[in-house]
Design a protein around this motif. Structure first.
Motif, PDB file in Angstrom:
ATOM      1  N   LEU A   9      87.379  26.709  54.415  1.00 36.77           N
ATOM      2  CA  LEU A   9      86.001  27.077  54.724  1.00 36.77           C
ATOM      3  C   LEU A   9      85.133  27.083  53.466  1.00 36.77           C
ATOM      4  CD1 LEU A   9      86.300  29.953  57.366  1.00 36.77           C
ATOM      5  CD2 LEU A   9      85.147  27.757  57.673  1.00 36.77           C
ATOM      6  N   LEU A  12      84.563  23.455  52.545  1.00 40.11           N
ATOM      7  CA  LEU A  12      83.615  22.904  53.511  1.00 40.11           C
ATOM      8  C   LEU A  12      82.196  23.355  53.189  1.00 40.11           C
ATOM      9  CD1 LEU A  12      82.887  21.586  56.280  1.00 40.11           C
ATOM     10  CD2 LEU A  12      83.466  23.770  57.333  1.00 40.11           C
ATOM     11  N   SER A  13      82.027  24.626  52.870  1.00 44.80           N
ATOM     12  CA  SER A  13      80.707  25.164  52.570  1.00 44.80           C
ATOM     13  C   SER A  13      80.123  24.534  51.305  1.00 44.80           C
ATOM     14  CB  SER A  13      80.790  26.684  52.410  1.00 44.80           C
ATOM     15  OG  SER A  13      81.300  27.284  53.584  1.00 44.80           O
ATOM     16  N   TRP A  16      78.899  21.062  52.399  1.00 45.85           N
ATOM     17  CA  TRP A  16      77.670  21.138  53.178  1.00 45.85           C
ATOM     18  C   TRP A  16      76.498  21.619  52.325  1.00 45.85           C
ATOM     19  CZ3 TRP A  16      79.711  23.326  58.473  1.00 45.85           C
ATOM     20  CH2 TRP A  16      80.033  22.242  59.309  1.00 45.85           C
ATOM     21  N   TYR A 224      82.597  17.522  58.864  1.00 48.12           N
ATOM     22  CA  TYR A 224      82.492  17.907  60.268  1.00 48.12           C
ATOM     23  C   TYR A 224      83.850  17.900  60.943  1.00 48.12           C
ATOM     24  CZ  TYR A 224      78.692  19.171  63.348  1.00 48.12           C
ATOM     25  OH  TYR A 224      77.802  19.892  64.087  1.00 48.12           O
ATOM     26  N   TYR A 227      85.532  21.000  59.887  1.00 51.58           N
ATOM     27  CA  TYR A 227      84.961  22.170  60.554  1.00 51.58           C
ATOM     28  C   TYR A 227      85.522  22.340  61.963  1.00 51.58           C
ATOM     29  CZ  TYR A 227      81.453  25.274  62.612  1.00 51.58           C
ATOM     30  OH  TYR A 227      80.829  26.312  63.250  1.00 51.58           O
ATOM     31  N   ALA A 239      84.482  31.155  61.582  1.00 45.39           N
ATOM     32  CA  ALA A 239      83.994  29.778  61.466  1.00 45.39           C
ATOM     33  C   ALA A 239      82.513  29.754  61.109  1.00 45.39           C
ATOM     34  CB  ALA A 239      84.237  29.023  62.774  1.00 45.39           C
ATOM     35  N   SER A 242      80.884  29.848  57.408  1.00 46.45           N
ATOM     36  CA  SER A 242      80.580  28.668  56.600  1.00 46.45           C
ATOM     37  C   SER A 242      79.084  28.421  56.522  1.00 46.45           C
ATOM     38  CB  SER A 242      81.287  27.433  57.176  1.00 46.45           C
ATOM     39  OG  SER A 242      80.808  27.139  58.473  1.00 46.45           O
ATOM     40  N   THR A 243      78.343  28.837  57.554  1.00 47.54           N
ATOM     41  CA  THR A 243      76.895  28.686  57.537  1.00 47.54           C
ATOM     42  C   THR A 243      76.284  29.458  56.382  1.00 47.54           C
ATOM     43  OG1 THR A 243      76.893  28.501  59.954  1.00 47.54           O
ATOM     44  CG2 THR A 243      74.783  28.951  58.900  1.00 47.54           C
ATOM     45  N   SER A 246      77.540  27.956  52.911  1.00 51.31           N
ATOM     46  CA  SER A 246      76.881  26.701  52.560  1.00 51.31           C
ATOM     47  C   SER A 246      75.456  26.936  52.092  1.00 51.31           C
ATOM     48  CB  SER A 246      76.892  25.743  53.758  1.00 51.31           C
ATOM     49  OG  SER A 246      76.156  26.262  54.846  1.00 51.31           O
TER      50      SER A 246
END
Length: 299
Positions: A9, A12-13, A16, A224, A227, A239, A242-243, A246
């Motif tokens: 995560l 991923l962040s 993004w 993606y 994610y 999950a 991550s918003t 990021s």
């Protein structure tokens, strides 16, 4: 949550978060439609190769659903984000796109999946106040063009938020790789007219091409897919974290690599947006503080 999913995560962040900076580089040179379209083409090409290598079949029977996801989760948001980046600093974009969580709450309530309680309504109100604070009192002069760009960015966040409940339903019927490849392929078809419109006026530079390539291969295709795979193994709230991560990375990259300014008002507005999203997700910061205080007193 297992440690490996936590570190995934975070990675991923970081990916993004970099997309705001990269879009800020690519869109002015190539045009917002062409930059977003090339990003989708590269993502689709890479995902197609992975599907071929893993012998994963294309989910043609779900083509209508994939076109809807391609519009809501990919094509619509990225076109609007790219358009807003012509005027909006990357740090602003990173902060404003987190409002997708608020719009996701409205979408879930509309689809009768979640009730829009009083704390969630308060969270939505605080989120929009925070967004207004970022734009009105941030370090960049709030011109008419900046306000329009901010509203455009939040429009992309709204579309992305609406896609959340549809993505959750799709995961129950298809593999993450099938969903990711299918909706990016659908996005390519949807974005072709706009890309063709921008093509004659595009100013192709090595920097813009490098930015689009990184976004297509990493921040779109790979990120993606990562994610959706993580979503199958961690709770929904985890999950969604991550918003927020990021957003932090997006502001960090913009300050460190693009030299964008920040201000106390921008930090305050971002804090309000974060608080709003926590309330919408059903997480009460006051309860956290009380539990920590009780644990400290008890210890």
């Amino acid at each position: 949550m297992k440690a490996k999913y936590f570190f995934q995560l975070v990675a991923l962040s970081a990916l993004w978060g970099a997309s705001f900076m990269l879009t800020r580089i690519a869109a002015p040179a190539l045009g917002p439609n062409l930059a977003a379209g090339l990003r989708m083409v590269l993502a689709t090409g890479m995902l197609s190769l992975i599907m071929w290598r893993l012998q994963t079949p294309w989910p043609w029977q779900h083509w209508r659903e994939l076109f809807l996801l391609g519009l809501l989760a990919v094509a619509g948001p990225h076109i609007l984000y790219a358009r807003s980046s012509l005027e909006l600093p990357a740090g602003y974009g990173a902060l404003l796109t987190v409002t997708s969580v608020l719009f996701g709450a409205f979408a879930s309530a509309w689809l009768k999946e979640e009730a829009l309680s009083a704390p969630k309504m308060l969270g939505c109100l605080l989120g929009f106040v925070g967004a207004a604070l970022v734009v009105r009192l941030g370090p960049v002069e709030p011109t008419h063009a900046l306000v329009i760009a901010a509203l455009t960015c939040m429009g992309g966040a709204a579309i992305s938020g609406v896609s959340t409940p549809f993505l959750k339903k799709a995961i129950a019927r298809m593999e993450p790789l099938q969903i990711t490849a299918g909706m990016h392929a659908a996005a390519v078809v949807l974005m072709l007219p706009g890309a063709a419109y921008d093509l004659p006026r595009a100013h192709v530079t090595w920097g813009a091409l490098a930015a689009v390539t990184l976004m297509g291969l990493l921040t779109s295709g790979l990120a993606y897919w990562m994610y959706l795979r993580i979503m199958r193994h961690v709770p929904p709230m985890a999950a969604l974290s991550s918003t927020f991560l990021s957003t932090g990375f997006g502001v960090l990259w913009a300050v460190l690599l693009l030299g964008e300014p920040t201000s106390a008002a921008m930090v305050a507005g971002g804090g309000l947006i974060l608080l709003a999203c926590l309330l919408v997700m059903g997480l009460n910061p006051m309860q956290w503080s009380l539990q920590i205080w009780r644990g400290w007193r008890g210890g």
